[in-house]
Design a protein around this motif. Sequence first.
Motif, short mmCIF file in Angstrom:
data_model
loop_
_atom_site.label_atom_id
_atom_site.label_comp_id
_atom_site.label_asym_id
_atom_site.label_seq_id
_atom_site.Cartn_x
_atom_site.Cartn_y
_atom_site.Cartn_z
N UNK A 179 18.66 -6.28 0.91
CA UNK A 179 17.44 -7.05 0.72
C UNK A 179 16.44 -6.81 1.84
N UNK A 180 16.92 -6.69 3.07
CA UNK A 180 16.00 -6.43 4.19
C UNK A 180 15.41 -5.02 4.10
N UNK A 181 16.22 -4.06 3.71
CA UNK A 181 15.70 -2.70 3.54
C UNK A 181 14.60 -2.69 2.48
N UNK A 182 14.82 -3.40 1.39
CA UNK A 182 13.82 -3.44 0.31
C UNK A 182 12.55 -4.15 0.77
N UNK A 183 12.69 -5.19 1.56
CA UNK A 183 11.51 -5.92 2.05
C UNK A 183 10.68 -5.04 2.99
N UNK A 184 11.35 -4.35 3.92
CA UNK A 184 10.63 -3.44 4.81
C UNK A 184 9.96 -2.31 4.00
N UNK A 185 10.70 -1.79 3.03
CA UNK A 185 10.16 -0.72 2.18
C UNK A 185 8.91 -1.22 1.44
N UNK A 186 9.00 -2.43 0.90
CA UNK A 186 7.87 -3.00 0.17
C UNK A 186 6.66 -3.20 1.09
N UNK A 187 6.90 -3.63 2.33
CA UNK A 187 5.81 -3.84 3.27
C UNK A 187 5.07 -2.53 3.55
N UNK A 188 5.83 -1.49 3.85
CA UNK A 188 5.21 -0.17 4.07
C UNK A 188 4.51 0.31 2.81
N UNK A 189 5.19 0.17 1.67
CA UNK A 189 4.67 0.69 0.40
C UNK A 189 3.33 0.06 0.04
N UNK A 190 3.24 -1.25 0.08
CA UNK A 190 1.99 -1.91 -0.31
C UNK A 190 0.89 -1.67 0.72
N UNK A 191 1.25 -1.64 2.00
CA UNK A 191 0.24 -1.35 3.03
C UNK A 191 -0.38 0.03 2.81
N UNK A 192 0.46 1.03 2.56
CA UNK A 192 -0.05 2.38 2.31
C UNK A 192 -0.86 2.44 1.02
N UNK A 193 -0.43 1.67 0.03
CA UNK A 193 -1.17 1.65 -1.24
C UNK A 193 -2.58 1.11 -1.06
N UNK A 194 -2.70 -0.02 -0.35
CA UNK A 194 -4.02 -0.62 -0.16
C UNK A 194 -4.90 0.23 0.75
N UNK A 195 -4.29 1.02 1.62
CA UNK A 195 -5.06 1.93 2.46
C UNK A 195 -5.57 3.14 1.68
N UNK A 196 -4.72 3.69 0.81
CA UNK A 196 -5.02 4.99 0.20
C UNK A 196 -5.60 4.93 -1.20
N UNK A 197 -5.32 3.86 -1.94
CA UNK A 197 -5.82 3.77 -3.31
C UNK A 197 -6.91 2.72 -3.38
N UNK A 198 -8.12 3.12 -3.74
CA UNK A 198 -9.23 2.16 -3.78
C UNK A 198 -9.05 1.13 -4.90
N UNK A 199 -9.65 -0.03 -4.69
CA UNK A 199 -9.58 -1.08 -5.71
C UNK A 199 -10.30 -0.65 -6.98
N UNK A 200 -11.32 0.20 -6.83
CA UNK A 200 -12.06 0.73 -7.98
C UNK A 200 -12.22 2.23 -7.77
N UNK A 201 -12.03 3.00 -8.82
CA UNK A 201 -12.02 4.46 -8.71
C UNK A 201 -13.32 5.01 -8.12
N UNK A 202 -14.44 4.37 -8.43
CA UNK A 202 -15.72 4.86 -7.94
C UNK A 202 -15.84 4.70 -6.42
N UNK A 203 -14.93 3.91 -5.83
CA UNK A 203 -14.97 3.70 -4.38
C UNK A 203 -14.06 4.67 -3.64
N UNK A 250 5.72 -10.42 3.33
CA UNK A 250 7.02 -9.77 3.47
C UNK A 250 7.62 -10.01 4.86
N UNK A 251 6.76 -10.29 5.84
CA UNK A 251 7.28 -10.77 7.12
C UNK A 251 7.95 -12.12 6.96
N UNK A 252 7.33 -13.00 6.19
CA UNK A 252 7.90 -14.32 5.91
C UNK A 252 9.25 -14.17 5.19
N UNK A 253 9.30 -13.23 4.25
CA UNK A 253 10.55 -12.97 3.52
C UNK A 253 11.65 -12.55 4.48
#
Length: 649
Positions: free
Chosen positions: A58-82, A104-107
């Motif tokens: 569970x902790x491995x998955x939580x850390x993985x999710x934290x990295x995964x979503x952080x990288x997603x919000x950095x690299x994939x724009x909320x709208x394609x035109x952006x 995920x820190x709280x988790x």
Amino acid sequence: MTTQTGQPVLSDQIAEKAASDFKMREYVGKAAYIVTVLAIIWSIFQIYAAGTGVLDAMRLRAWHMMFLLTMTFLLFPAFRKKGGTVRFPTFFDVICILLTIVVFGYFLVNYSEIALRGGYLLQMDYIIGAIGVLLIFEAARRVVGNLAILAFIFLLYNFFGNYIPEMFGHGGFSVNRVVDHMFWGSQGVFGIAIGVSATFVFLFILFGAFLRISGFSQFINDLALTIAGRAPGGPAKVAVLASSLMGMINGSALANVATTGTITIPMMKKNGYRARFAAAVEAVASTGGQFAPPIMGAAGFVMAEYLGVPYTTVMIAAIVPAFLYYFTLILVVHYEAKRLGLKGISRDNIPQVKEVLMKQGHLSLPLIVLIIMLFQGYTPIYAAVFSIFACILASWFRKPTRMGFKKIAQALEEGAKGAIGVGVACAVIGVIIGTVSLTGLGLNVGYAIMNYTNESILLASVLVMLMSIILGMGVPGVAAYVIVATVAAPVLIDLGVEAIAAHMFVLLYACLSNITPPVALASYVGAGIAGADQNKVSLTAVKLGLTGFLLPFFFIFEPALLLDIDSISESLLPILTATLGAVGLAAGLQGWLLTNVSLIQRFLLIIAGFLMIESSTRTDVIGLVLLIGLLLWQWGTKRKEASKVNISS
């Protein structure tokens, strides 16, 4: 610029167009360094956690999710035109990243305490869980839009099931109950799907990145040229060989078409193949890599977990389906080349096999190490970690391929970025799986299919095939398999089909959704590169991959086609006749055997192919007699054609 084969590389503009659906933001300035460092840290963390086992699941998955979503919000724009090149993330992206760290820190801080109090949740726990689910949906909306819509429909089913009549309805669940199950339980977003992403998927995508950076991809391409380059239609056969090998490593038909296709498709067109045929060949070859051993795009490792068997059992079982799939494709390519009168690549443009092996052969060492370790009984996770280090070591054998610090960092970064798409898909699939387990939807679907088909395995298999193709559309291979293994495979198992046959059945169709209309994404990417009509490419791809669509029905009823090391002698005759059946099927599809075939001959060849793939003694004998008769008929026709040519000359 040209390749070693003398073929022109596709222009950057066309390549960019083909890969546009996979394009991320590109940062400049300090933000670029921050993203790179974060990606490298994520990769190193995953290697360390997998190699040492210091974190519980569970902790491995939580850390993985934290990295995964952080990288997603950095690299994939909320709208394609952006999208495009930027200097900083948007304010909304920063908010999403901060919420990701908080949730995920709280988790991580509170999960043990919640477990000690028997899973009893406080109001803050529910709020954190709800925000976490929303963040996952936002990430999925950016990366895998269609899958996010599907998951949202499943989520709504939890709340409004009481409005659905009869067996598919349920009493409905409160928001707190759904949040508890989806976020804090082990069968929701932290379930098997994200567990797969945090272990097998990430490590094997990272392994693929190291192979690419070390030069393994070029080695595979050059080796394929030496094997098949001079044969009739050589470029298409090279594309089949190279794309199958690279497709099984990266596990993504779309990514493979968008990368290798930018070289192989123009090469096939220049050789004389039609644009739609060239695009279809690349799409079909890349798709098959997802179920081709020894790596199977990491889906095989997940299947082994589901079945509770060693991975080698799954890998051996996949040999015959993958062999027949690619054998038929090679034959189709060959017959099409003969029909069109195409030649191979000239000797001057093909590297010498001895030269290729001497200069690049050492790059195959990591793959050899991986296979040996898997057969020795090591876990796929440990084997993947060890193979990554073997890749670095092997690259040092020769100076031109040597991976220094810069190349290692590049591979770590590319691996992390490459894992985002599948990772986000696995995260949101947790909502689908959570809904199935909470509402009992999987059991209800199974009962409905059995009642509708009157427990007929054949009819049920047709419905499961359609379900697997639909659920797999637009979803990365491993993620698609997780969905169909949860929803579709149990239906066949309940009807008495062997578990490994049922899981292989749904895996093949989930993968083949990449070339199946109307959402044939691999075909569409290939069409974009070839400049061909998307629908024509997709239909041609279905035709070329027909063996893949037919074969699962045969091994449902004849499990001997799925090799078992303990009873391999029983499989030899069915495999031999199925191979001959593939010859007939390919010849019928392309209208060539020894020479051009008539319409009636095409029909009879396809019938002979069907009969011999269906492995019963009676059908094998009828099919074999029919094929021999057609060969004699073709031989006579060819002699007459040769006599006419001699007389006229």
